[in-house]
Write a protein that holds these residues in place. Sequence first.
Motif, short mmCIF file in Angstrom:
data_model
loop_
_atom_site.label_atom_id
_atom_site.label_comp_id
_atom_site.label_asym_id
_atom_site.label_seq_id
_atom_site.Cartn_x
_atom_site.Cartn_y
_atom_site.Cartn_z
N PRO A 1 20.64 74.36 -17.70
CA PRO A 1 19.73 73.26 -18.06
C PRO A 1 18.65 73.66 -19.06
O PRO A 1 18.16 72.83 -19.81
CB PRO A 1 19.11 72.87 -16.73
CG PRO A 1 20.10 73.27 -15.72
CD PRO A 1 20.74 74.52 -16.25
N GLY B 1 20.24 73.39 -22.58
CA GLY B 1 20.74 72.09 -23.02
C GLY B 1 22.02 71.62 -22.35
O GLY B 1 22.52 70.56 -22.72
N SER B 2 22.57 72.32 -21.41
CA SER B 2 23.75 71.85 -20.71
C SER B 2 23.34 70.85 -19.64
O SER B 2 22.42 71.09 -18.88
CB SER B 2 24.49 73.02 -20.05
OG SER B 2 24.98 73.89 -21.02
N ASP B 3 24.02 69.73 -19.60
CA ASP B 3 23.71 68.68 -18.64
C ASP B 3 24.78 68.67 -17.56
O ASP B 3 25.95 68.43 -17.84
CB ASP B 3 23.64 67.33 -19.34
CG ASP B 3 23.19 66.22 -18.43
OD1 ASP B 3 22.59 66.50 -17.38
OD2 ASP B 3 23.44 65.05 -18.78
N PHE B 4 24.39 68.93 -16.32
CA PHE B 4 25.35 69.00 -15.21
C PHE B 4 25.42 67.70 -14.42
O PHE B 4 26.18 67.60 -13.47
CB PHE B 4 25.00 70.15 -14.27
CG PHE B 4 25.03 71.50 -14.92
CD1 PHE B 4 26.10 71.89 -15.68
CD2 PHE B 4 23.98 72.37 -14.78
CE1 PHE B 4 26.14 73.13 -16.28
CE2 PHE B 4 24.00 73.62 -15.36
CZ PHE B 4 25.09 74.00 -16.12
N ASP B 5 24.59 66.71 -14.77
CA ASP B 5 24.57 65.45 -14.03
C ASP B 5 25.82 64.64 -14.34
O ASP B 5 26.29 64.58 -15.48
CB ASP B 5 23.34 64.63 -14.39
CG ASP B 5 22.06 65.26 -13.90
OD1 ASP B 5 22.13 66.04 -12.93
OD2 ASP B 5 21.00 64.98 -14.50
N PRO C 1 27.79 61.26 -15.09
CA PRO C 1 27.38 60.00 -15.72
C PRO C 1 27.33 58.89 -14.68
O PRO C 1 28.26 58.73 -13.88
CB PRO C 1 28.46 59.74 -16.77
CG PRO C 1 29.60 60.60 -16.40
CD PRO C 1 29.06 61.73 -15.58
#
Length: 50
Positions: A28, A31-35, A37
């Motif tokens: 995070p 810039g990696s988004d683990f959420d 959608p």
Amino acid sequence: MTRKLFKFLLYLLCLAFLGVVAYAYIGPLIGSDFDAPTREIRQPVTLHAD
């Protein structure tokens, strides 16, 4: 020979595990988004109640 190979694979497995854990913590920040959608889904439902 087999013992050295097993030891190498064990070290490699531990290193891979530590790499995944480190990526989970540092991801995070870089810039990696683990959420997942998210979006709202509405779908009509027909109930057949007699």
